[in-house]
Enzyme design. Structure first.
Site, PDB file in Angstrom:
ATOM      1  N   SER A   1       0.804  -1.221   0.000  1.00  0.00           N
ATOM      2  CA  SER A   1       0.000   0.000   0.000  1.00  0.00           C
ATOM      3  C   SER A   1       0.837   1.272   0.000  1.00  0.00           C
ATOM      4  CB  SER A   1      -0.950   0.010   1.199  1.00  0.00           C
ATOM      5  OG  SER A   1      -1.841  -1.074   1.145  1.00  0.00           O
TER       6      SER A   1
ATOM      7  N   HIS B   1       0.729   4.702   4.205  1.00  0.00           N
ATOM      8  CA  HIS B   1       0.079   5.303   3.047  1.00  0.00           C
ATOM      9  C   HIS B   1       0.550   6.744   2.874  1.00  0.00           C
ATOM     10  CE1 HIS B   1      -3.633   2.406   3.376  1.00  0.00           C
ATOM     11  NE2 HIS B   1      -2.484   1.771   3.276  1.00  0.00           N
TER      12      HIS B   1
END
Length: 261
Positions: free
Chosen positions: A156, A202
């Site tokens: 991610s 992220h």
């Protein structure tokens, strides 16, 4: 950007075909034609590693625990075990949703950037964004001490770096970003719906991917007329040094920094 970013081939969801992924002749042809060879390779690697995790969970859970203890990203061990910055990018939870969602996302946006940037430059962006995800975890740990022992893994962080890159490039060329905005929106909202998602990774990946891409499309005026390959080498090296410096600075607050691992 010296034709590195152009207006052709921006449709999302145009990932590599399965035949391209597993045929040597088609891989070579795809490489020459700017196909998504690196994207496909990352997907295959992540899926194969996930299958190994599944097999170990069923047949050798102790071996799985041993593997994960040395490969997942835990900020407190980041400097003493630097390989976990990279290894954690290819690990996923032993459930289908995690690896499936990440690989579908990569399948959708990877080919766009790989075609625009070239294979090795795309891989450089992907890896640096993934490293940025790990550094994002370290930065958060400085302000939240429990973060030092929080494990994270998955693609991610790197994917959020690709999101940032696509947004910057699409805005630069005036392309339609609505379909990309949907993917980004889903990923941004995921931590609010699914517990245990490392949003710090992220954020770190997004910042680094955005920074590197901004430097490539704008950056230092004196370098704007140099080749795209040269700019990538210069800026990627600078970003890597920045990541290293931030990681080492954060590690001065590591509660175990005085110990020898």
């Amino acid at each position: 950007m010296n034709n590195a970013f152009n207006r052709g081939g921006f449709g999302l969801g145009s990932g590599p075909s399965l035949s391209t992924l597993f045929s040597r002749r088609r891989i070579a042809a795809s490489w020459r034609n700017g196909g998504a060879v690196v994207t496909g390779g990352i997907i295959v690697a992540c899926v194969l590693i996930w299958l190994v995790e599944i097999a170990l969970r069923v047949f050798a859970p102790n071996a799985l625990n041993a593997m994960l203890s040395n490969t997942v990203f835990i900020p407190v061990y980041a400097v003493s075990r630097p390989w976990i910055f990279l290894s954690a990018m290819f690990l996923h939870a032993t459930n289908l949703l995690h690896v499936l969602f990440n690989m579908l996302t990569l399948w959708s946006i990877g080919p766009v950037l790989e075609k625009m940037m070239g294979h090795w430059r795309f891989l450089t962006l992907y890896v640096l964004a993934g490293l940025g995800g790990g550094v994002g975890m370290m930065v958060w740990s400085v302000f939240s001490p429990s973060g030092w022992v929080t494990a994270s893994y998955g693609a991610s962080g790197a994917l959020f770096g690709l999101f940032a890159a696509v947004l910057i490039v699409f805005r630069r060329i005036g392309a339609d970003i609505r379909s990309m905005s949907i993917w980004i929106g889903i990923n941004v909202l995921m931590p609010l719906v699914v517990p245990g998602i490392a949003w710090q990774a992220h954020a770190g990946g997004f910042v680094i991917g955005g920074l590197l891409t901004w430097l490539l499309v704008s950056g230092v005026p004196a370098l704007r007329k140099t080749s795209f390959a040269r700019r990538m080498w210069i800026y990627a090296s600078a970003v890597f040094v920045l990541l290293l410096a931030v990681a080492l600075l954060c590690n001065t607050q590591n509660p175990l920094s005085s110990l020898t691992y």
